[in-house]
Design a protein around this motif. Structure first.
Motif, mmCIF file in Angstrom:
data_model
loop_
_atom_site.group_PDB
_atom_site.id
_atom_site.type_symbol
_atom_site.label_atom_id
_atom_site.label_comp_id
_atom_site.label_asym_id
_atom_site.label_seq_id
_atom_site.Cartn_x
_atom_site.Cartn_y
_atom_site.Cartn_z
ATOM 1 N N ASP A 23 30.497 39.886 39.064
ATOM 2 C CA ASP A 23 31.803 40.924 38.505
ATOM 3 C C ASP A 23 32.888 40.162 38.704
ATOM 4 O O ASP A 23 33.117 39.581 39.784
ATOM 5 N N ASN A 24 33.752 40.186 37.923
ATOM 6 C CA ASN A 24 35.085 39.700 37.886
ATOM 7 C C ASN A 24 36.003 40.667 38.587
ATOM 8 O O ASN A 24 36.749 41.357 38.004
ATOM 9 N N GLU A 25 36.122 40.590 40.146
ATOM 10 C CA GLU A 25 36.726 41.582 40.857
ATOM 11 C C GLU A 25 37.325 40.937 41.876
ATOM 12 O O GLU A 25 36.669 39.971 42.378
ATOM 13 N N ALA A 49 35.290 30.663 36.909
ATOM 14 C CA ALA A 49 36.159 31.264 35.847
ATOM 15 C C ALA A 49 35.652 32.394 34.977
ATOM 16 O O ALA A 49 34.210 32.436 35.210
ATOM 17 N N GLU A 50 36.206 33.226 34.454
ATOM 18 C CA GLU A 50 35.633 34.271 33.741
ATOM 19 C C GLU A 50 35.141 33.876 32.396
ATOM 20 O O GLU A 50 35.562 32.843 31.804
ATOM 21 N N ASP A 52 33.164 36.251 30.417
ATOM 22 C CA ASP A 52 33.176 37.371 29.453
ATOM 23 C C ASP A 52 33.997 38.686 29.872
ATOM 24 O O ASP A 52 33.977 39.439 30.789
ATOM 25 N N ARG A 53 35.264 38.615 29.229
ATOM 26 C CA ARG A 53 36.429 39.510 29.554
ATOM 27 C C ARG A 53 35.844 40.921 29.304
ATOM 28 O O ARG A 53 36.238 41.888 30.255
ATOM 29 N N ASP A 54 35.295 41.299 28.269
ATOM 30 C CA ASP A 54 34.584 42.622 28.052
ATOM 31 C C ASP A 54 33.666 43.237 29.084
ATOM 32 O O ASP A 54 33.996 44.262 29.462
ATOM 33 N N THR A 56 33.860 41.941 32.067
ATOM 34 C CA THR A 56 34.487 41.554 33.362
ATOM 35 C C THR A 56 33.380 40.786 34.111
ATOM 36 O O THR A 56 33.189 40.798 35.244
ATOM 37 N N SER A 58 32.445 36.800 35.752
ATOM 38 C CA SER A 58 32.813 35.366 35.903
ATOM 39 C C SER A 58 31.514 34.768 36.268
ATOM 40 O O SER A 58 30.406 35.091 36.773
#
Length: 176
Positions: A23-25, A49-50, A52-54, A56, A58
């Motif tokens: 998770d990108n958190e 790096a991130e 998948d932006r949708d 979230t 990394s």
């Protein structure tokens, strides 16, 4: 007749490239690094790096070394972290592409300047900045190739190096 015990073979230290989808958190990278430092495992390279932006998500790419048992422990412990979705040991799962980028600053004039440009051409390094007395080269490739280029530039006036760390991805249609 004296019988001497045969020394037990110590398992070989292996280099592994591990790709982790998380998770990108905030705090996720600290938790992954904490797992390594808390158990005395070494990180040779780390990139994040991130991807998948949708969703979230990394990707963390870690290069580490250890015995096969240590590598298995690392993967198992990573898999138990809450923000981790998938752990892939690219080294064990088949062919993968691995690259690193470096910026290499070289100062010099005259023949050393000409030789630096010639070597940069051989290594396919790009000039990304130039002054009358220095160059900054950008080079992308496997770590050993970057090491060779940097070693040659050291003899010509190496001023500084900045490296990205390894990024990697499995070959073919599957995996992360």
């Amino acid at each position: 007749m004296t019988v001497r015990p045969v020394p037990s073979a110590t398992p070989a230290i292996e280099r592994h490239t591990i790709s982790i989808l998380v998770d990108n958190e905030p705090g996720v990278l600290a938790r992954v690094i904490g797992l390594f430092s808390g158990r005395g495992y070494n990180i040779e390279s780390l990139t994040v790096a991130e991807v998948d932006r949708d969703a979230t998500l990394s990707r963390i790419t870690i290069v580490t070394s250890g015995t096969p048992m240590i590598i298995e422990q690392i993967k198992a412990q990573l898999g138990r972290l809450v923000p981790v979705h998938r752990v892939h040991d690219l080294t064990m799962e088949g062919p993968f592409v691995e690259r690193e980028t470096a910026l290499v600053k070289v100062a010099g004039t005259g023949e050393k300047r000409v030789e630096a440009l010639r070597l940069a051409d051989v290594f396919k390094a790009r000039v990304v900045d130039a002054t009358i007395t220095s160059f900054v080269f950008e080079i992308t490739g496997q770590g050993e190739e970057l090491d060779r280029f940097i070693g040659l530039m050291a003899e010509l006036g190496l001023v500084g190096v900045s490296r990205t760390g390894v990024v990697a991805m499995s070959r073919g249609p599957g995996g992360i």
